[in-house]
Scaffold this motif. Structure first.
Motif, mmCIF file in Angstrom:
data_model
loop_
_atom_site.group_PDB
_atom_site.id
_atom_site.type_symbol
_atom_site.label_atom_id
_atom_site.label_comp_id
_atom_site.label_asym_id
_atom_site.label_seq_id
_atom_site.Cartn_x
_atom_site.Cartn_y
_atom_site.Cartn_z
ATOM 1 N N MET A 3 0.850 -1.189 0.000
ATOM 2 C CA MET A 3 0.000 0.000 0.000
ATOM 3 C C MET A 3 0.889 1.243 0.000
ATOM 4 N N THR A 4 0.490 2.268 -0.748
ATOM 5 C CA THR A 4 1.240 3.520 -0.728
ATOM 6 C C THR A 4 0.454 4.570 0.059
ATOM 7 N N LYS A 5 1.114 5.645 0.401
ATOM 8 C CA LYS A 5 0.481 6.710 1.184
ATOM 9 C C LYS A 5 -0.635 7.406 0.422
ATOM 10 N N ILE A 6 -0.594 7.351 -0.917
ATOM 11 C CA ILE A 6 -1.666 8.012 -1.695
ATOM 12 C C ILE A 6 -2.801 7.051 -2.034
ATOM 13 N N GLY A 7 -2.760 5.828 -1.498
ATOM 14 C CA GLY A 7 -3.865 4.898 -1.667
ATOM 15 C C GLY A 7 -3.710 3.887 -2.785
ATOM 16 N N GLU A 8 -2.527 3.805 -3.383
ATOM 17 C CA GLU A 8 -2.320 2.787 -4.416
ATOM 18 C C GLU A 8 -2.147 1.423 -3.761
ATOM 19 N N ILE A 9 -2.591 0.386 -4.462
ATOM 20 C CA ILE A 9 -2.350 -1.000 -4.077
ATOM 21 C C ILE A 9 -1.467 -1.563 -5.176
#
Length: 126
Positions: free
Chosen positions: A81-87
């Motif tokens: 998971m990234t901080k901007i909401g990517e999976i």
């Protein structure tokens, strides 16, 4: 639930497929858990079906995201998971959708590739 930021009323759903192999897609968010209830295992980095933690989200191909038995080997069942909401897949591709179907593509920071995790609290039956 895993809600898409580009179409906020659409969530990741098992589309009625409870047993592997089953296609995972998008459906109107209903807030009732069940087919839209997922858990992220921070230790194994697997996205698991909450009703059966032996079933994992699996990127079978770029256009085929399925429920498969968790194999514990990472690869196509390992997500970050990234901080901007990517999976993201282990290969660095992003989970996205075309309205109905999930897919993995090169990350482009679009809202269709950004996700918000929510929690469904079930009330006890009286």
């Amino acid at each position: 639930e895993i809600r898409n930021m580009g179409s906020r009323n659409r969530c990741v759903d098992n589309l009625g497929g409870w047993s592997p192999p089953a296609r995972i897609g998008m459906y109107t968010c209903h807030g009732m858990g069940g087919s839209q209830y997922w858990q992220y295992d921070k230790r194994t980095k697997e996205i698991k079906q909450s009703q059966n933690s032996q079933n994992c989200m699996d990127a079978v191909s770029a256009d085929q995201i399925q429920i498969q038995h968790c194999h514990g080997s990472g690869g196509n069942q390992k997500w970050t998971m990234t901080k901007i909401g990517e999976i993201k897949t282990v290969g660095g591709l992003c989970l996205g959708h075309d309205g109905t179907n999930l897919n993995i593509r090169a990350c482009d920071s679009s809202a269709e590739q950004r996700w918000q995790w929510g929690f469904v609290f079930e009330k006890p039956v009286d």
